[in-house]
Write a protein that holds these residues in place. Structure first.
Motif, PDB file in Angstrom:
ATOM      1  N   ARG A 192       0.406   9.722   4.207  1.00 56.62           N
ATOM      2  CA  ARG A 192      -0.414   8.892   3.317  1.00 56.62           C
ATOM      3  C   ARG A 192      -1.700   8.480   4.027  1.00 56.62           C
ATOM      4  NH1 ARG A 192       0.410   4.563  -0.838  1.00 56.62           N
ATOM      5  NH2 ARG A 192      -1.488   3.324  -0.685  1.00 56.62           N
ATOM      6  N   SER A 193      -1.576   8.105   5.289  1.00 58.29           N
ATOM      7  CA  SER A 193      -2.742   7.697   6.069  1.00 58.29           C
ATOM      8  C   SER A 193      -3.712   8.857   6.256  1.00 58.29           C
ATOM      9  CB  SER A 193      -2.310   7.153   7.430  1.00 58.29           C
ATOM     10  OG  SER A 193      -1.537   5.968   7.276  1.00 58.29           O
ATOM     11  N   VAL A 194      -3.166  10.059   6.455  1.00 57.81           N
ATOM     12  CA  VAL A 194      -4.018  11.237   6.593  1.00 57.81           C
ATOM     13  C   VAL A 194      -4.841  11.443   5.315  1.00 57.81           C
ATOM     14  CG1 VAL A 194      -4.025  13.748   6.834  1.00 57.81           C
ATOM     15  CG2 VAL A 194      -2.513  12.373   8.274  1.00 57.81           C
ATOM     16  N   PHE A 195      -4.180  11.347   4.177  1.00 57.73           N
ATOM     17  CA  PHE A 195      -4.885  11.519   2.903  1.00 57.73           C
ATOM     18  C   PHE A 195      -5.933  10.428   2.706  1.00 57.73           C
ATOM     19  CE2 PHE A 195      -5.173  10.671  -1.725  1.00 57.73           C
ATOM     20  CZ  PHE A 195      -5.661  11.900  -2.142  1.00 57.73           C
ATOM     21  N   ALA A 196      -5.568   9.194   3.001  1.00 58.94           N
ATOM     22  CA  ALA A 196      -6.472   8.066   2.790  1.00 58.94           C
ATOM     23  C   ALA A 196      -7.726   8.189   3.650  1.00 58.94           C
ATOM     24  CB  ALA A 196      -5.755   6.755   3.093  1.00 58.94           C
ATOM     25  N   SER A 197      -7.582   8.769   4.831  1.00 56.45           N
ATOM     26  CA  SER A 197      -8.719   8.869   5.742  1.00 56.45           C
ATOM     27  C   SER A 197      -9.818   9.777   5.212  1.00 56.45           C
ATOM     28  CB  SER A 197      -8.254   9.371   7.115  1.00 56.45           C
ATOM     29  OG  SER A 197      -7.818  10.723   7.040  1.00 56.45           O
ATOM     30  N   GLY A 198      -9.494  10.630   4.262  1.00 53.10           N
ATOM     31  CA  GLY A 198     -10.488  11.538   3.711  1.00 53.10           C
ATOM     32  C   GLY A 198     -11.144  11.046   2.439  1.00 53.10           C
ATOM     33  N   LEU A 199     -10.841   9.818   2.016  1.00 51.19           N
ATOM     34  CA  LEU A 199     -11.386   9.279   0.775  1.00 51.19           C
ATOM     35  C   LEU A 199     -12.635   8.446   1.032  1.00 51.19           C
ATOM     36  CD1 LEU A 199      -8.032   8.048  -0.856  1.00 51.19           C
ATOM     37  CD2 LEU A 199      -9.234  10.199  -1.321  1.00 51.19           C
ATOM     38  N   ASP A 200     -13.514   8.396   0.035  1.00 50.99           N
ATOM     39  CA  ASP A 200     -14.637   7.480   0.152  1.00 50.99           C
ATOM     40  C   ASP A 200     -14.139   6.054  -0.068  1.00 50.99           C
ATOM     41  OD1 ASP A 200     -14.541   6.889  -2.655  1.00 50.99           O
ATOM     42  OD2 ASP A 200     -15.813   8.616  -3.080  1.00 50.99           O
ATOM     43  N   ALA A 201     -14.982   5.073   0.168  1.00 51.61           N
ATOM     44  CA  ALA A 201     -14.557   3.674   0.163  1.00 51.61           C
ATOM     45  C   ALA A 201     -13.995   3.247  -1.195  1.00 51.61           C
ATOM     46  CB  ALA A 201     -15.728   2.777   0.558  1.00 51.61           C
ATOM     47  N   GLU A 202     -14.643   3.664  -2.262  1.00 52.02           N
ATOM     48  CA  GLU A 202     -14.177   3.262  -3.595  1.00 52.02           C
ATOM     49  C   GLU A 202     -12.817   3.860  -3.902  1.00 52.02           C
ATOM     50  OE1 GLU A 202     -15.495   3.571  -8.320  1.00 52.02           O
ATOM     51  OE2 GLU A 202     -16.838   4.306  -6.740  1.00 52.02           O
ATOM     52  N   ARG A 203     -12.685   5.168  -3.631  1.00 53.26           N
ATOM     53  CA  ARG A 203     -11.408   5.835  -3.911  1.00 53.26           C
ATOM     54  C   ARG A 203     -10.315   5.294  -2.994  1.00 53.26           C
ATOM     55  NH1 ARG A 203     -10.204   7.658  -8.645  1.00 53.26           N
ATOM     56  NH2 ARG A 203      -9.578   9.839  -8.819  1.00 53.26           N
ATOM     57  N   ALA A 204     -10.657   5.007  -1.745  1.00 49.77           N
ATOM     58  CA  ALA A 204      -9.679   4.466  -0.811  1.00 49.77           C
ATOM     59  C   ALA A 204      -9.166   3.111  -1.285  1.00 49.77           C
ATOM     60  CB  ALA A 204     -10.287   4.343   0.577  1.00 49.77           C
ATOM     61  N   GLY A 205     -10.058   2.306  -1.860  1.00 55.77           N
ATOM     62  CA  GLY A 205      -9.637   1.008  -2.379  1.00 55.77           C
ATOM     63  C   GLY A 205      -8.656   1.147  -3.528  1.00 55.77           C
ATOM     64  N   THR A 206      -8.906   2.125  -4.385  1.00 54.64           N
ATOM     65  CA  THR A 206      -7.974   2.390  -5.488  1.00 54.64           C
ATOM     66  C   THR A 206      -6.643   2.905  -4.961  1.00 54.64           C
ATOM     67  OG1 THR A 206      -9.811   2.916  -6.968  1.00 54.64           O
ATOM     68  CG2 THR A 206      -7.631   3.699  -7.623  1.00 54.64           C
ATOM     69  N   PHE A 207      -6.712   3.829  -4.030  1.00 55.85           N
ATOM     70  CA  PHE A 207      -5.494   4.425  -3.480  1.00 55.85           C
ATOM     71  C   PHE A 207      -4.635   3.394  -2.755  1.00 55.85           C
ATOM     72  CE2 PHE A 207      -3.416   6.914   0.024  1.00 55.85           C
ATOM     73  CZ  PHE A 207      -2.469   7.527  -0.782  1.00 55.85           C
ATOM     74  N   ALA A 208      -5.264   2.415  -2.131  1.00 52.51           N
ATOM     75  CA  ALA A 208      -4.518   1.399  -1.386  1.00 52.51           C
ATOM     76  C   ALA A 208      -3.557   0.625  -2.279  1.00 52.51           C
ATOM     77  CB  ALA A 208      -5.488   0.430  -0.712  1.00 52.51           C
ATOM     78  N   ARG A 209      -3.818   0.581  -3.572  1.00 51.29           N
ATOM     79  CA  ARG A 209      -2.959  -0.161  -4.504  1.00 51.29           C
ATOM     80  C   ARG A 209      -1.819   0.693  -5.048  1.00 51.29           C
ATOM     81  NH1 ARG A 209      -8.204  -1.446  -6.384  1.00 51.29           N
ATOM     82  NH2 ARG A 209      -7.914  -0.137  -8.235  1.00 51.29           N
TER      83      ARG A 209
END
Length: 210
Positions: A68-85
């Motif tokens: 999950r962390s690997v995937f999250a590291s490739g996201l832009d800030a907006e998408r990462a914020g959505t994914f965090a939820r």
């Protein structure tokens, strides 16, 4: 529920599991429904590994969180914020894991209908997974398909032979309720495409990508 009620009620379940036991007869019906799926050449190339051991599930959960962390590291800030939820697994919360595998040697070498489409056996396994999912929904159970893993890691964890492919880890168990809206829609990751946008007549019509 009617068949169509079950079809539209099905959800990819994550945080709703109660951890309560599944009655043996219910689990048997769900697995029998999966085993009744159609398969290319009647090869029935699936196996179902039931995983209840907490140590095994915890080890797999740790691997999933790392991915999950690997995937999250490739996201832009907006998408990462959505994914965090978004919760991507219910490995420890569910009653058990059902790992579905694909054995390409089942029925080989002459698997009727697979000579021109090598992936037809893999498609068959996916049909078994869908049968399991719908049967579980009809029984009031939740199912969550975990896809944040490396196949070789899961293969080693469960002693799966090298020629056999692990296709899915399914979290299965009773739930408080199935959500009315899929998680990815509810959290704003992606919305369902209308049927009209994927329907073609006679020829494939190119449309703007979504």
């Amino acid at each position: 529920m009617s068949f169509y009620d079950v079809l539209h009620r099905r959800r990819d379940t994550r945080g709703e599991f109660t951890g309560a036991p599944i009655p043996d007869d219910v689990l048997r019906r769900v697995l029998a429904a999966a085993h009744a799926a159609p398969s290319v050449g009647l090869s029935q190339p699936w196996d179902f590994v039931l995983v209840r051991d907490e140590h095994t599930r915890r080890a797999f959960r740790d691997h999933v969180l790392a991915e999950r962390s690997v995937f999250a590291s490739g996201l832009d800030a907006e998408r990462a914020g959505t994914f965090a939820r978004i919760k991507v697994e219910g490995i420890l919360e569910s009653t058990l894991g059902v790992v579905v595998t694909y054995d390409p040697d089942r029925g080989a070498p002459a698997v009727l209908g697979r000579h021109a489409i090598a992936d037809a056996g893999l498609y068959s396994v996916c049909l078994a997974i869908e049968n399991l999912w719908l049967a579980a929904t009809a029984e009031g159970l939740g199912v969550g398909w975990v896809s944040f893993y490396r196949e070789d890691v899961l293969r080693r964890l469960l002693d799966i032979p090298s020629a056999v492919r692990p296709v899915a880890w399914l979290c299965v168990g009773p739930v408080d309720a199935l959500p009315d809206t899929p998680d990815l829609e509810r959290h704003g990751w992606r919305n369902r495409i209308p049927l009209e946008d994927v329907l073609h007549q006679e020829r494939y019509t190119r449309r703007p990508s979504r």
